[in-house]
Design an enzyme around this catalytic site. Structure first.
Site, mmCIF file in Angstrom:
data_model
loop_
_atom_site.group_PDB
_atom_site.id
_atom_site.type_symbol
_atom_site.label_atom_id
_atom_site.label_comp_id
_atom_site.label_asym_id
_atom_site.label_seq_id
_atom_site.Cartn_x
_atom_site.Cartn_y
_atom_site.Cartn_z
ATOM 1 N N CYS A 113 -7.912 17.109 -8.304
ATOM 2 C CA CYS A 113 -7.174 16.205 -9.196
ATOM 3 C C CYS A 113 -6.736 17.089 -10.357
ATOM 4 O O CYS A 113 -7.545 17.851 -10.903
ATOM 5 C CB CYS A 113 -8.082 15.076 -9.679
ATOM 6 S SG CYS A 113 -7.389 14.147 -11.062
ATOM 7 N N ASP B 68 3.461 14.941 -12.919
ATOM 8 C CA ASP B 68 2.055 14.521 -12.889
ATOM 9 C C ASP B 68 1.942 13.079 -13.359
ATOM 10 O O ASP B 68 2.857 12.540 -13.981
ATOM 11 C CB ASP B 68 1.186 15.431 -13.765
ATOM 12 C CG ASP B 68 -0.296 15.223 -13.492
ATOM 13 O OD1 ASP B 68 -0.726 15.537 -12.368
ATOM 14 O OD2 ASP B 68 -1.010 14.713 -14.364
ATOM 15 N N SER B 69 0.784 12.481 -13.083
ATOM 16 C CA SER B 69 0.567 11.108 -13.545
ATOM 17 C C SER B 69 0.183 11.072 -15.021
ATOM 18 O O SER B 69 0.194 10.019 -15.637
ATOM 19 C CB SER B 69 -0.533 10.459 -12.706
ATOM 20 O OG SER B 69 -1.747 11.155 -12.902
ATOM 21 N N TYR C 241 -2.950 6.874 -11.312
ATOM 22 C CA TYR C 241 -2.285 6.675 -10.026
ATOM 23 C C TYR C 241 -3.331 6.558 -8.908
ATOM 24 O O TYR C 241 -3.107 5.909 -7.906
ATOM 25 C CB TYR C 241 -1.385 7.873 -9.698
ATOM 26 C CG TYR C 241 -0.012 7.862 -10.326
ATOM 27 C CD1 TYR C 241 0.277 7.104 -11.460
ATOM 28 C CD2 TYR C 241 1.017 8.635 -9.785
ATOM 29 C CE1 TYR C 241 1.548 7.122 -12.025
ATOM 30 C CE2 TYR C 241 2.287 8.651 -10.337
ATOM 31 C CZ TYR C 241 2.547 7.903 -11.455
ATOM 32 O OH TYR C 241 3.806 7.926 -12.006
ATOM 33 N N GLY C 242 -4.446 7.239 -9.109
ATOM 34 C CA GLY C 242 -5.476 7.299 -8.067
ATOM 35 C C GLY C 242 -6.084 5.958 -7.706
ATOM 36 O O GLY C 242 -6.716 5.821 -6.654
ATOM 37 N N HIS D 138 -6.282 16.687 -13.280
ATOM 38 C CA HIS D 138 -6.999 16.520 -14.551
ATOM 39 C C HIS D 138 -8.298 17.338 -14.605
ATOM 40 O O HIS D 138 -8.775 17.660 -15.698
ATOM 41 C CB HIS D 138 -7.336 15.039 -14.783
ATOM 42 C CG HIS D 138 -6.143 14.227 -15.193
ATOM 43 N ND1 HIS D 138 -5.092 13.987 -14.338
ATOM 44 C CD2 HIS D 138 -5.835 13.627 -16.365
ATOM 45 C CE1 HIS D 138 -4.187 13.260 -14.981
ATOM 46 N NE2 HIS D 138 -4.609 13.027 -16.204
ATOM 47 N N CYS E 180 0.352 16.714 -9.299
ATOM 48 C CA CYS E 180 -0.558 15.590 -9.034
ATOM 49 C C CYS E 180 -0.949 15.561 -7.550
ATOM 50 O O CYS E 180 -0.084 15.443 -6.672
ATOM 51 C CB CYS E 180 0.147 14.296 -9.419
ATOM 52 S SG CYS E 180 -0.863 12.835 -9.212
ATOM 53 N N ASN E 181 -2.234 15.658 -7.304
ATOM 54 C CA ASN E 181 -2.734 15.633 -5.916
ATOM 55 C C ASN E 181 -2.463 14.279 -5.268
ATOM 56 O O ASN E 181 -2.127 14.191 -4.091
ATOM 57 C CB ASN E 181 -4.237 15.900 -5.894
ATOM 58 C CG ASN E 181 -4.589 17.296 -6.350
ATOM 59 O OD1 ASN E 181 -4.876 18.148 -5.540
ATOM 60 N ND2 ASN E 181 -4.561 17.547 -7.648
ATOM 61 N N THR E 182 -2.617 13.214 -6.051
ATOM 62 C CA THR E 182 -2.426 11.857 -5.538
ATOM 63 C C THR E 182 -0.977 11.683 -5.068
ATOM 64 O O THR E 182 -0.729 11.141 -3.987
ATOM 65 C CB THR E 182 -2.764 10.840 -6.650
ATOM 66 O OG1 THR E 182 -4.047 11.163 -7.174
ATOM 67 C CG2 THR E 182 -2.774 9.432 -6.122
HETATM 68 N N1 DGL Z 1 -3.126 13.580 -11.601
HETATM 69 C C1 DGL Z 1 -3.764 12.882 -10.527
HETATM 70 C C2 DGL Z 1 -4.134 13.843 -9.393
HETATM 71 O O1 DGL Z 1 -3.998 15.057 -9.487
HETATM 72 C C3 DGL Z 1 -4.977 12.090 -10.903
HETATM 73 C C4 DGL Z 1 -4.932 11.152 -12.058
HETATM 74 C C5 DGL Z 1 -4.585 9.715 -11.750
HETATM 75 O O2 DGL Z 1 -5.346 9.009 -11.081
HETATM 76 O O3 DGL Z 1 -3.513 9.308 -12.210
HETATM 77 O O4 DGL Z 1 -4.556 13.371 -8.374
#
Ligand code: DGL
Length: 263
Positions: free
Chosen positions: A180, A9-10, A41-42, A182, A72-74
């Site tokens: 996301c 994850d980010s 990361y987004g 988070h 992490c979705n991103t």
């Molecule tokens: N963990 C990232 C996600 O699931 C989002 C957080 C970020 O922008 O780093 O997309």
């Protein structure tokens, strides 16, 4: 197979996936990597996202993981371009599957990062699952960072939730994908503001599908109860404490590591 499951994850968001693994796959060892130093990361370019994700994958492979859940979705939006020798599990695919099954109508909302929404990954993934579903998306460039490290700023948190969800809610959406990692951390806050919305946390389905895969390939840990959950972060460990407490997460080690440019 006693090799651990890697989780990427980010930041702290993927700890919600760790919680699911501990519940659904209690025998498994877990190695988690959250790149809090470089998040969000987004708001980054796809090139940067891929570069950082590939470094984390290398780190996890060096730790001998047998599979990696990309919490992490991103990062999942870039899965096709990532380099790995172990199987990677995208959270996006399972979020779409779960939402399509649970929604009572053909309108589904999505909240995610700027990079995830812009990539269109949820749109084309959902299209493949059910082309009749209309996906209504909105992004937030600030919410993930506030959840990651400024949770004490409750007023800002509520303001950003409202800014992100209101435009979707006003379009009569009843099911919302927390796209996301988070966002499930603030599920209770979202529920209190939008009690009629059905919230989808993609991590639960992701871990259920990972379980099926491990069993099918005889890769699950049959021997003993999961001995360890190791958490690695690139930022101050204290940032993790609030989320760990909030999720009531059990872990055996929390360590700060550096991810060097040439690694
Ligand atoms: N963990 C990232 C996600 O699931 C989002 C957080 C970020 O922008 O780093 O997309």
């Amino acid at each position: 197979m006693q090799r651990a499951i890697g989780v990427l994850d980010s930041g702290v968001g993927g700890l919600t996936a760790v919680k699911q693994i501990q519940k659904i796959l209690p025998n498994e060892n877990i190695i988690y990597f959250g790149d809090s130093l470089r998040m969000p990361y987004g708001n980054r370019t796809y090139e940067e996202i891929r570069e950082y994700a590939n470094k984390i994958i290398k780190f996890l492979e060096y730790k001998n993981v047998k599979a990696i859940a990309i919490a992490c979705n991103t990062v999942s939006s870039q899965i096709e371009s990532l380099k790995a020798t172990v199987p990677l599990f995208s959270i996006v695919k399972y979020g779409c599957m779960q939402a399509a099954e649970e929604a009572e109508d053909k309108k589904i909302g999505l909240i995610a990062t700027v990079a995830t929404v812009k990539s269109g990954v949820y749109d084309y993934t959902m299209e493949k699952i059910n082309p009749d579903i209309e996906l209504i998306s909105n992004d937030s460039s600030r919410l993930p960072k506030v959840i990651n490290s400024q949770m004490e700023n409750i007023l800002l948190l509520y303001e950003l939730i409202k800014e992100c969800i209101d435009p979707i809610y006003k379009q009569n959406v009843k099911t919302l994908i927390l796209g996301c990692s988070h966002f499930p951390i603030i599920e209770n806050e979202i529920k209190s503001m939008y009690p009629s919305l059905k919230l989808i946390d993609p991590a639960e389905r992701q871990v259920k599908e990972l379980k099926k895969y491990l069993i099918r390939n005889n890769m699950d840990n049959k021997k003993e109860n999961g001995k360890f959950t190791h958490l690695y972060t690139t930022a101050d460990m204290l940032e993790y404490v609030a989320s760990i407490k909030r999720l009531d997460l059990k872990f055996t080690k929390l360590e700060e590591v550096k991810l060097m440019p040439g690694d």
